[in-house]
Design an enzyme around this catalytic site. Structure first.
Site, PDB file in Angstrom:
ATOM      1  N   HIS A   1      40.782  45.347  40.835  1.00 19.90           N
ATOM      2  CA  HIS A   1      42.217  45.052  40.920  1.00 19.90           C
ATOM      3  C   HIS A   1      42.912  44.938  39.563  1.00 19.90           C
ATOM      4  O   HIS A   1      44.127  44.820  39.496  1.00 19.90           O
ATOM      5  CB  HIS A   1      42.454  43.753  41.700  1.00 19.90           C
ATOM      6  CG  HIS A   1      42.081  42.544  40.899  1.00 19.90           C
ATOM      7  ND1 HIS A   1      40.799  42.077  40.837  1.00 19.90           N
ATOM      8  CD2 HIS A   1      42.820  41.735  40.105  1.00 19.90           C
ATOM      9  CE1 HIS A   1      40.761  41.036  40.042  1.00 19.90           C
ATOM     10  NE2 HIS A   1      41.961  40.801  39.574  1.00 19.90           N
TER      11      HIS A   1
HETATM   12  C1  UD1 Z   1      46.499  38.156  39.805  1.00 18.12           C
HETATM   13  C2  UD1 Z   1      46.102  37.657  38.430  1.00 18.12           C
HETATM   14  C3  UD1 Z   1      44.690  38.112  38.120  1.00 18.12           C
HETATM   15  C4  UD1 Z   1      43.732  37.693  39.209  1.00 18.12           C
HETATM   16  C5  UD1 Z   1      44.238  38.262  40.524  1.00 18.12           C
HETATM   17  C6  UD1 Z   1      43.347  37.931  41.679  1.00 18.12           C
HETATM   18  C7  UD1 Z   1      47.936  37.460  36.801  1.00 18.12           C
HETATM   19  C8  UD1 Z   1      48.494  38.025  35.569  1.00 18.12           C
HETATM   20  N1  UD1 Z   1      46.961  38.183  37.388  1.00 18.12           N
HETATM   21  O1  UD1 Z   1      46.565  39.574  39.749  1.00 18.12           O
HETATM   22  O2  UD1 Z   1      44.263  37.514  36.903  1.00 18.12           O
HETATM   23  O3  UD1 Z   1      42.437  38.144  38.931  1.00 18.12           O
HETATM   24  O4  UD1 Z   1      45.550  37.737  40.760  1.00 18.12           O
HETATM   25  O5  UD1 Z   1      43.790  38.559  42.840  1.00 18.12           O
HETATM   26  O6  UD1 Z   1      48.335  36.393  37.219  1.00 18.12           O
HETATM   27  N2  UD1 Z   1      50.273  41.203  46.562  1.00 18.12           N
HETATM   28  C9  UD1 Z   1      50.305  41.154  47.933  1.00 18.12           C
HETATM   29  N3  UD1 Z   1      50.020  39.961  48.523  1.00 18.12           N
HETATM   30  C10 UD1 Z   1      49.694  38.847  47.826  1.00 18.12           C
HETATM   31  C11 UD1 Z   1      49.691  38.928  46.425  1.00 18.12           C
HETATM   32  C12 UD1 Z   1      49.957  40.101  45.805  1.00 18.12           C
HETATM   33  O7  UD1 Z   1      50.573  42.125  48.615  1.00 18.12           O
HETATM   34  O8  UD1 Z   1      49.441  37.799  48.437  1.00 18.12           O
HETATM   35  C13 UD1 Z   1      50.553  42.498  45.895  1.00 18.12           C
HETATM   36  C14 UD1 Z   1      51.975  42.616  45.452  1.00 18.12           C
HETATM   37  O9  UD1 Z   1      52.394  43.910  45.728  1.00 18.12           O
HETATM   38  C15 UD1 Z   1      51.914  42.419  43.956  1.00 18.12           C
HETATM   39  C16 UD1 Z   1      50.513  42.875  43.603  1.00 18.12           C
HETATM   40  O10 UD1 Z   1      49.710  42.611  44.762  1.00 18.12           O
HETATM   41  O11 UD1 Z   1      52.880  43.128  43.292  1.00 18.12           O
HETATM   42  C17 UD1 Z   1      49.939  42.174  42.437  1.00 18.12           C
HETATM   43  O12 UD1 Z   1      49.981  40.747  42.604  1.00 18.12           O
HETATM   44  P1  UD1 Z   1      50.146  39.780  41.317  1.00 18.12           P
HETATM   45  O13 UD1 Z   1      50.147  38.376  41.740  1.00 18.12           O
HETATM   46  O14 UD1 Z   1      51.268  40.270  40.506  1.00 18.12           O
HETATM   47  O15 UD1 Z   1      48.865  40.040  40.450  1.00 18.12           O
HETATM   48  P2  UD1 Z   1      47.363  40.390  40.853  1.00 18.12           P
HETATM   49  O16 UD1 Z   1      47.145  41.837  40.562  1.00 18.12           O
HETATM   50  O17 UD1 Z   1      47.014  39.908  42.213  1.00 18.12           O
END
Ligand code: UD1
Length: 388
Positions: free
Chosen positions: A210
């Protein structure tokens, strides 16, 4: 005269935070002189990415949910700060506890520091030395403004001292994520996920992916997918897919092949207990996660890290983790070697013994100096008596 009650605000926001905050919440509950509340920033909000972990790990429902949701790195961080400040004004805690390296970690630490509230950072001092990773920026900045820096491995203290952090603020306490693993291991063994997915133990490799550096770049992601197609010829791959990765697979048109590929099983993100069972039953794990490098070290499962660096060098020293980067040939040859040879099992890292949260809570409790002579100081251990 009784000891002062300490008010603590614990922060969790994203999936890897929940298993770190769980043992702390459980420990605080046991101590009468601490009033701890849990703030969920809502950085992760899907059932599979959040609620499921609260159920699996018996974490009480958050006292406050900031419901920030997704956004760009800066917007998400700013949103969390904006919504966290009124909570601090209302709660007036003595200390804010943040864990790990996600945007929620730095956002809440920064608000606390600017409000004159002490910050405790659990999992301090880890460094990948790669400032292009958002997590590395979060780590460095959070440590710079923390008052209590709780570390998991010796490399962390060296990193912090190099950055000019006062030695008196650094406490080597062990690993709260491992507290959770040891506590829930037996319960995870009862999960029926292997039957549900039609898998037998040790017949498959487990994959998670991820990191933006791996999944946001089409060339890197295609390279990893190419390595997977080599590896699938030898072993089945089970791939619980993170929402970010799912979006990228769709955007780069990688699903057409993935959905029909032999020996590749893509699932939704799994809960803690199912994932733990799947990890423990795997022949090896391929990942770009930080926490999984640590969990496989305790479970003695070979781990191939699909990154060019690790902020957790102790997992390499322990013999379970091989950092291979994202080159197709390197990934494939490392995986095939591990299928053939396994990995040498060495002893668990120091203080990864299930008691990290207990140590942290004792130090936090030690903050409150008893007013006058107090009969109830048995729970207070001087930080200086603890191993640093
Ligand atoms: C975040 C953390 C990362 C961690 C990871 C675990 C930061 C900078 N990164 O990355 O260190 O290892 O979480 O998962 O904080 N989304 C959903 N549902 C959710 C959450 C996210 O659909 O419940 C999708 C959204 O489209 C979002 C994307 O995932 O834009 C990324 O989510 P985000 O919280 O920005 O960062 P992660 O890549 O999950």
């Amino acid at each position: 005269m009784s000891a002062k009650t300490i008010n603590v605000v614990c922060v969790a926001g994203a999936r890897p935070n929940f298993m770190k905050i769980a043992p702390l919440m459980h420990e605080f509950k046991k101590i009468g002189s601490v009033d701890a509340i849990l703030v969920h920033t809502g950085q992760h909000y899907d059932k599979n990415m959040s609620d499921r972990f609260f159920q699996d790990l018996d974490i009480p429902a958050p006292d406050v949910n900031l419901e920030v949701g997704s956004g760009s790195q800066s917007c998400q961080t700013a949103q969390i700060m904006k919504k966290f400040e009124p909570v601090l004004e209302r709660e007036k805690p003595d200390v804010v506890i943040v864990v790990g390296d996600v945007n929620s970690t730095i956002a809440c630490a920064l608000v606390a520091a600017k409000s004159g509230v002490k910050v405790a950072h659990v999992e301090a001092g880890l460094r990948s030395f790669d400032r292009t990773m958002p997590e590395e920026v979060n780590r460095v900045l959070t440590d710079a403004i923390s008052d209590y820096l709780f570390t998991t491995e010796p490399s962390a203290k060296k990193n912090l001292l190099r950055e000019g952090i006062d030695e008196d603020k650094i406490y080597f306490v062990g690993n709260v994520m491992i507290d959770t693993l040891l506590k829930f291991r037996a319960r995870a063994e009862k999960s029926s996920i292997l039957d549900t997915l039609g898998l037998s133990p040790k017949s498959y490799a487990l994959l998670t992916l991820h990191r933006p550096s791996n999944v946001d770049d089409e060339k890197d992601l295609s390279n990893i997918v190419a390595a997977l197609s080599d590896i699938r010829k030898r072993i089945k791959i089970v791939f619980p897919m993170h929402p970010r990765t799912r979006e990228r697979f769709a955007a780069f048109g990688l699903f057409q092949d993935a959905n029909t590929a032999d020996n590749l099983l893509i699932t939704e993100p799994l809960g803690y207990l199912d994932f733990m069972k799947l990890m423990n039953g795997s022949q090896l794990v391929m990942t770009d996660s930080g926490g999984i490098q640590e969990e496989t070290t305790i479970l003695q499962i070979p781990c191939v890290t699909l990154r060019n660096n690790t902020e957790r060098p102790i997992t390499v020293e322990a013999g379970t983790n091989t950092v291979v980067g994202t080159d197709r040939e390197k990934i494939t040859s490392a995986v095939l070697r591990l299928i053939r040879d396994g990995c040498p099992g060495k002893r668990a890292p120091e203080l990864w013994d299930g008691k990290a949260a207990e140590r942290i809570v004792r130090i936090i409790v030690g903050m409150a100096k008893p007013e006058g002579k107090d009969e109830d100081t048995s729970a207070v251990v001087s930080p200086h008596k603890l191993d640093r």
